[in-house]
Scaffold this active site. Structure first.
Site, mmCIF file in Angstrom:
data_model
loop_
_atom_site.group_PDB
_atom_site.id
_atom_site.type_symbol
_atom_site.label_atom_id
_atom_site.label_comp_id
_atom_site.label_asym_id
_atom_site.label_seq_id
_atom_site.Cartn_x
_atom_site.Cartn_y
_atom_site.Cartn_z
ATOM 1 N N HIS A 57 8.243 10.593 0.482
ATOM 2 C CA HIS A 57 7.424 9.387 0.259
ATOM 3 C C HIS A 57 7.185 8.704 1.605
ATOM 4 O O HIS A 57 8.057 8.749 2.495
ATOM 5 C CB HIS A 57 8.119 8.427 -0.714
ATOM 6 C CG HIS A 57 7.246 7.306 -1.133
ATOM 7 N ND1 HIS A 57 7.087 6.183 -0.374
ATOM 8 C CD2 HIS A 57 6.439 7.159 -2.205
ATOM 9 C CE1 HIS A 57 6.236 5.366 -0.970
ATOM 10 N NE2 HIS A 57 5.830 5.935 -2.082
ATOM 11 N N GLU B 38 -1.244 9.676 -0.693
ATOM 12 C CA GLU B 38 -1.153 8.205 -0.644
ATOM 13 C C GLU B 38 -1.390 7.738 0.787
ATOM 14 O O GLU B 38 -0.499 7.844 1.631
ATOM 15 C CB GLU B 38 0.257 7.757 -1.039
ATOM 16 C CG GLU B 38 0.649 7.940 -2.462
ATOM 17 C CD GLU B 38 1.864 7.088 -2.791
ATOM 18 O OE1 GLU B 38 2.924 7.256 -2.166
ATOM 19 O OE2 GLU B 38 1.736 6.223 -3.655
ATOM 20 N N GLY C 58 -2.245 1.260 -4.176
ATOM 21 C CA GLY C 58 -3.156 0.201 -4.613
ATOM 22 C C GLY C 58 -3.675 0.351 -6.027
ATOM 23 O O GLY C 58 -4.482 -0.452 -6.491
HETATM 24 O O1 G3P Z 1 4.843 5.722 -4.778
HETATM 25 C C1 G3P Z 1 3.711 4.967 -5.105
HETATM 26 C C2 G3P Z 1 3.569 3.820 -4.173
HETATM 27 O O2 G3P Z 1 3.766 4.191 -2.837
HETATM 28 C C3 G3P Z 1 2.264 3.101 -4.351
HETATM 29 O O3 G3P Z 1 2.555 1.781 -4.117
HETATM 30 O O4 G3P Z 1 2.481 -0.612 -4.687
HETATM 31 O O5 G3P Z 1 0.405 0.546 -3.845
HETATM 32 O O6 G3P Z 1 1.263 1.034 -6.163
HETATM 33 P P1 G3P Z 1 1.618 0.635 -4.730
#
Ligand code: G3P
Length: 226
Positions: free
Chosen positions: A97, A145, A185
């Site tokens: 991650h 991501e 997001g």
């Molecule tokens: O593992 C998912 C995460 O990194 C996404 O974070 O808060 O943008 O949904 P968020």
């Protein structure tokens, strides 16, 4: 098909928010299970390691670890051993991650260990190139991501659709057995629908649900357009 990997899939990464720790983690996991039961969507929760065992004893939807270290049993104080989280109830794990980056050789070792133990592997990447490299390691999922969008509330499926499409295309070319998720997001049904329309088979998300006034409602909205 291993039902844990059934798509479309929603993986809720609990991270280390107080709203998703300890008793709050259990509440969030139960809410996720209720949404899975009401909608039929494959909901997966990824709590912090100490919360895996108590949560796994209370719910039947899949529980994943947030990280596994590239170690075998022995003297590795403070590390996370795959066999330990597996015995605690984790049936899969996020790997690499963006908030817990790993070396390529370590990712390779952990993915191989998940295959050996029949656990689901979700290899996280940050762009199309790293997604291509990740696909060669044979994970069950690659989750793209872009770090700059994580926690921003700006959904990757709208802000950077080309990175999702590019990842889908390159992984289909390199390793058709690997499924693609996207995250960063994401918080609404529109965001999830946009992700699926781009070719992703699910999403990885955190703050949009964990910090919502009513996380269960937020999850129901997330899956409302599937
Ligand atoms: O593992 C998912 C995460 O990194 C996404 O974070 O808060 O943008 O949904 P968020």
């Amino acid at each position: 098909m291993n039902k844990i990997k059934r798509t479309p899939i929603v993986i809720l990464n609990f991270k280390t928010y107080l709203e998703s720790t300890g008793k709050n983690a259990l509440k969030l996991a139960v809410a996720s299970q209720l949404v899975a039961e009401e909608t039929g969507v494959n909901m997966v929760v990824a709590p912090q390691s100490p919360d895996i065992y108590p949560i796994s004893n209370e719910i039947t939807i899949p529980v994943f670890a947030q990280h596994i270290d590239a170690i075998n049993a022995g003297g590795h104080t403070g590390s996370t051993l795959l066999e330990c989280v597996n015995e605690a109830g984790a049936v899969g794990s996020l790997i690499n991650h963006s908030e817990n980056r790993m070396k390529l050789a370590d990712m390779d070792m952990v993915v191989k260990k998940t295959i050996e133990k029949q656990m689901v592997s979700v290899l996280c990447t940050n762009n199309i190139e790293t997604s291509a490299a990740a696909a060669t390691l044979n994970p069950d999922f690659v989750a793209i991501e872009p770090p700059e969008l994580i926690g921003s509330g700006i959904p990757v499926s709208k802000a950077e659709p080309e990175i999702v499409e590019g990842t889908v295309d390159i992984i289909h070319e390199i390793n058709p057995k690997t499924s693609i998720l996207c995250g960063a997001g994401i918080s609404t049904g529109e965001d999830m629908k946009a992700a699926l329309d781009l070719g992703a088979q699910g999403v990885l998300l955190a703050s949009g649900i964990i910090l919502a006034k009513d996380p269960k409602d937020a999850l129901l909205n997330l899956v409302s357009k599937i």
